[in-house]
Scaffold this motif. Structure first.
Motif, mmCIF file in Angstrom:
data_model
loop_
_atom_site.group_PDB
_atom_site.id
_atom_site.type_symbol
_atom_site.label_atom_id
_atom_site.label_comp_id
_atom_site.label_asym_id
_atom_site.label_seq_id
_atom_site.Cartn_x
_atom_site.Cartn_y
_atom_site.Cartn_z
ATOM 1 N N THR A 1 0.833 -1.205 0.000
ATOM 2 C CA THR A 1 0.000 0.000 0.000
ATOM 3 C C THR A 1 0.870 1.259 0.000
ATOM 4 O O THR A 1 0.598 2.211 -0.734
ATOM 5 C CB THR A 1 -0.945 -0.003 1.217
ATOM 6 O OG1 THR A 1 -1.751 -1.178 1.156
ATOM 7 C CG2 THR A 1 -1.823 1.224 1.235
ATOM 8 N N ALA B 1 2.455 1.657 -3.437
ATOM 9 C CA ALA B 1 1.439 2.106 -4.397
ATOM 10 C C ALA B 1 1.140 3.590 -4.205
ATOM 11 O O ALA B 1 0.985 4.336 -5.178
ATOM 12 C CB ALA B 1 0.172 1.260 -4.257
ATOM 13 N N GLU B 2 1.077 4.032 -2.945
ATOM 14 C CA GLU B 2 0.842 5.452 -2.656
ATOM 15 C C GLU B 2 1.973 6.301 -3.214
ATOM 16 O O GLU B 2 1.746 7.364 -3.793
ATOM 17 C CB GLU B 2 0.695 5.631 -1.135
ATOM 18 C CG GLU B 2 0.413 7.045 -0.690
ATOM 19 C CD GLU B 2 1.670 7.861 -0.421
ATOM 20 O OE1 GLU B 2 1.652 9.083 -0.681
ATOM 21 O OE2 GLU B 2 2.687 7.288 0.021
ATOM 22 N N GLY C 1 1.673 6.644 -6.807
ATOM 23 C CA GLY C 1 0.566 7.536 -7.119
ATOM 24 C C GLY C 1 0.929 9.009 -7.076
ATOM 25 O O GLY C 1 0.361 9.814 -7.796
ATOM 26 N N VAL D 1 -1.317 0.055 -9.177
ATOM 27 C CA VAL D 1 -1.428 1.375 -9.807
ATOM 28 C C VAL D 1 -1.487 1.276 -11.342
ATOM 29 O O VAL D 1 -1.481 2.281 -12.031
ATOM 30 C CB VAL D 1 -0.285 2.327 -9.367
ATOM 31 C CG1 VAL D 1 -0.421 2.665 -7.895
ATOM 32 C CG2 VAL D 1 1.075 1.773 -9.683
#
Length: 198
Positions: free
Chosen positions: A41, A44-45, A48, A95
């Motif tokens: 997570t 992925a953040e 992003g 993503v």
């Protein structure tokens, strides 16, 4: 006096730091499912919000060199994250980026640039020149996958401020040329109108 790092018994000895770092790099199976999920997570953040990501092979680099590199990256709004390929793959899938980490050679470090894309590429390029085992593998710039050669080419561009100054100079000269043409046409119009008046 005794050197605290010679016998490796001190808590912060270089050998102890290396063993902790190696443990973190080589033992992902020791992480719980929740810890792995949290790492995915977080990666992925980062994907992003990045403006550029650079994938590099960090094999053979000491903990101290990587720590120094991380400090340099922090100064320019970037960071280095080291992770296992399986966790990286899951974050990339989350993503929607089609890079297969298992196809990349070596131990993967990902440089996330959150501000100036060129500055992050330049910092990585400078680090690569000083550390021959550090190699570019791939990159992501504005959602597009870059080959290692494209990341190197990006690093050779002038800094963002210089590019903006060049653009402003080009726009200014274009506007000045337009003003000169319009002034010339207005003068010609005045001459024609004054002749018609006579």
């Amino acid at each position: 006096g005794r050197n605290p790092t010679e016998d490796g018994n001190d808590f912060l000895s270089l050998d102890r730091i290396r063993s902790i770092f190696n443990l973190l790099l080589t033992k992902p199976s020791m992480l719980s499912r929740d810890q792995k999920s949290k790492l995915i997570t977080e990666l992925a953040e980062r994907f992003g919000r990045q403006r550029i990501s650079i994938f590099a092979d960090i094999r053979g680099l000491s903990v101290m060199k990587l720590a120094q590199f991380r400090r340099e990256l922090k100064k320019i709004g970037a960071e280095l994250k080291v992770t296992k390929k399986t966790l990286l793959k899951r974050a990339l899938d989350a993503v929607g980026v089609a890079i297969e980490p298992k196809a990349l050679d070596g131990e993967i470090g990902v440089i996330f640039g959150y501000e100036d894309q060129i500055a992050a590429a330049k910092a990585a390029s400078k680090f690569a020149k000083d550390n021959e085992t550090f190699k570019f593998l791939k990159g992501i710039l504005e959602g597009k996958i870059l080959e290692a050669s494209s990341v190197l080419a990006l690093a050779k561009l002038p800094p963002r401020e210089q590019l903006l100054a060049q653009l402003a100079g080009a726009l200014n000269s274009t506007i000045q040329g337009l003003v000169n043409v319009l002034q010339g046409n207005i003068k010609n119009l005045v001459v024609v109108l004054s002749k018609i008046k006579k």
